[in-house]
Design a protein around this motif. Structure first.
Motif, short mmCIF file in Angstrom:
data_model
loop_
_atom_site.label_atom_id
_atom_site.label_comp_id
_atom_site.label_asym_id
_atom_site.label_seq_id
_atom_site.Cartn_x
_atom_site.Cartn_y
_atom_site.Cartn_z
N ILE A 179 0.45 -1.43 -0.13
CA ILE A 179 0.20 -0.11 0.02
C ILE A 179 0.61 0.96 -0.28
O ILE A 179 0.61 2.56 -0.60
N GLY A 180 1.96 1.12 0.34
CA GLY A 180 2.84 2.30 0.87
C GLY A 180 3.59 2.63 -0.68
O GLY A 180 3.82 3.89 -1.43
N ILE A 181 3.97 1.62 -1.15
CA ILE A 181 3.87 1.74 -3.00
C ILE A 181 3.00 2.14 -3.99
O ILE A 181 3.26 3.37 -4.19
N GLN A 182 1.95 2.22 -3.66
CA GLN A 182 1.08 2.82 -3.71
C GLN A 182 0.93 4.37 -3.99
O GLN A 182 0.37 4.75 -4.94
N ARG A 183 0.86 4.34 -2.64
CA ARG A 183 0.59 5.68 -2.03
C ARG A 183 1.31 7.06 -2.80
O ARG A 183 1.73 7.54 -3.36
N VAL A 184 2.79 6.01 -3.04
CA VAL A 184 4.11 6.74 -3.29
C VAL A 184 3.77 7.31 -4.37
O VAL A 184 4.58 7.66 -5.45
#
Length: 511
Positions: free
Chosen positions: A172-177
């Protein structure tokens, strides 16, 4: 392998390595130990055999290392990234760097490190660096990290910090960034909605009569844990921002609101609030309207939802065929028509849901039923909550004498398009229940999956893989009435009688 979709290329390389090892073994068995060659010819032969064997072994191992394949033989797939996380990694189209700080003595941290390595092999654009701050404190100081089990996700000058050992949260953090824009969920308040800042765990326990919507029981029971805090935290885990919105004081929906969430409004809207909601949708906004049983629509709001092609009825759906636990008023939905919101959703349930009548839509709007009850379901008229100051329908008692007509009822609708020729494309989802989104029922079955999928569709992110963080739930064993009676008989009746019987046998043998 750790992902449902096997990497056949890696498997072929692994098969080639195994074939090379078997060929070497078979050749070693067949080569003669003494060839009869004397002098330098014998030495050249022996050296050649050794060099060929070493060369084949080295090349086979290099090929296997460059095309690694991982097998997880544990039943729970402990060392396997989730399928959603791996699909999210497949969608990475720009270079992303993940620096993971873990403690080498921590088993959970080592597992997260290994899972990240597997994810990095999946996509060459994902660069993973795993660091133990105790052994390499320099990098931790550069990244300003002072805690263990923290992942720093960086891409195109943006940075996201994820703390934990769950690979789905890092995905999810990768999608956010990579998102590059701010998505704000505005929770409507001012009408008795479920509070978004409630963080209490709450388990909804019914009385012996079950979940009822009679006149006396339709009143709202305020409990410390009854709120929408879990929904808010799940949206924040997706990288969304959440804020409160009181239309009565602000006058309009701010332009920064990507989607508007109304969870269980209890008092009627003001005409100006209904007008503000209409203006927001005309600007291309998105709204999630969870209109629970008993909520009375203000005439302006009723006209707006009628233009969307829906009309919530003042009835409760009873489903003897498909329901949760033993209560037919807790309607369960197990099948869905194709739609981006429901493509990855399984069983969901709705305590005390009202049916929705489909109407003709205005403009070029398209209304699609999302949720349907079973063919055996029927409806029962319920009077509105007294706090709304609405007179009960005089025909209610007459309708109660009419036998119910069984058939599937529409429970939720997705709408998209333009309200009129001068408006922007909007999206809206209307569901006749809000209890399933509360802290009481959000984590159970696929309720959370449906709500997060709805939020992603409203935020126009349905083309990316939905990766949901795990929702913590308190330990709970749900039993049916028959199971409860069986446990009571076994513990309270059978076991004491067994002890007494054994005592009598021992006494009889020793008398």
């Amino acid at each position: 392998m750790e992902h449902p979709e096997l990497d056949w290329n890696a498997l072929l390389w692994a098969g080639g390595w195994l074939a090379a090892v078997l060929v070497l073994f078979a050749t070693g068995l067949r080569l003669p130990l003494q060839t009869g060659l004397a002098g330098w010819r014998g030495r050249v032969y022996s050296a050649g055999v050794i060099l060929i064997a070493l060369g084949a072994a080295v090349l086979a191992n290099v090929a296997l290392h460059l095309h690694d394949v991982h097998f997880d033989l544990t039943r729970e797939k402990v060392y396997t990234p989730s399928g959603a996380a791996m699909r999210a990694i497949d969608e990475v189209s720009r270079e992303v760097t993940v620096t993971y700080f873990y403690r080498s003595q921590d088993a959970a941290g080592r597992r997260a490190r290994d899972l990240l390595a597997i994810m990095a092999r999946r996509n060459p654009l994902l660069k993973v660096v795993a660091v133990d701050p105790d052994r390499d404190p320099r990098l931790a100081r550069e990244k300003a990290i002072q805690i263990y089990n923290a992942a720093v996700v960086e891409a195109e000058g943006r940075r996201v910090l994820v703390q934990g050992t769950d690979e789905t949260e890092i995905a999810i953090g990768i999608q956010r960034v990579l998102r590059g824009r701010v998505i704000t969920a505005c929770f409507l308040e001012g009408h008795g909605e479920l509070p978004m800042d409630n963080l209490e765990y709450h388990t909804h326990l019914e009385s012996g009569a079950g979940h009822s919507h009679d006149d006396a029981s339709s009143q709202v029971v305020e409990m410390p844990g009854h709120g929408a805090g879990r929904l808010r935290r799940a949206l924040e885990a997706q990288g969304y921002e959440a804020r409160k919105l009181i239309l009565a004081t602000e006058g309009e929906v701010p332009t920064g609101c990507t989607l508007l969430v109304a969870t269980n409004p209890r008092t009627t809207f003001l005409p100006a609030e209904s007008a503000a909601l209409r203006a927001y949708l005309r600007r291309g906004g998105s709204a999630l309207l969870l209109l629970d049983l008993g909520f009375v629509l203000e005439p302006g709001l009723a006209r707006l939802v009628a233009e969307l092609g829906v009309r919530p009825e003042q009835e409760v759906v009873v489903d003897p065929l498909s329901h949760y636990s033993t209560n037919p008023e807790i309607v369960a939905v197990t099948g869905y028509d194709p739609h981006p919101v429901t493509r990855s959703v399984s069983l969901t349930f709705y305590p005390g849901i009202r049916p929705i009548t489909m109407l003709s839509t205005a403009g070029d709007l398209r209304a699609t039923p999302l949720l349907l009850s079973s063919r055996d379901s029927y409806t029962r008229t319920v009077k509105p909550v007294g706090s709304h100051a609405v007179e009960p329908d005089a025909a209610g008692d007459k309708d109660a004498a009419v036998p119910p007509v069984a058939g599937p009822r529409v429970l939720g609708v997705a709408v998209e398009g333009r309200l009129d020729g001068n408006s922007e494309p909007m999206r809206a989802i209307v569901v006749g229940d809000s209890d399933f989104a509360s802290n009481s029922f959000f984590p159970y079955m696929a309720n959370s999956d449906l709500l997060l999928s709805a939020a992603r569709w409203l935020a126009r992110e349905e083309r990316t893989t939905a990766v949901a963080a795990r929702v913590p739930v308190p330990p709970l064993i749900a039993l049916t009435g028959r199971q409860s009676n069986a446990v009571f008989f076994l513990v309270v009746v059978a076991m004491p009688l067994l002890v007494i019987a054994l005592g009598c046998v021992v006494w009889w043998r020793r008398r």
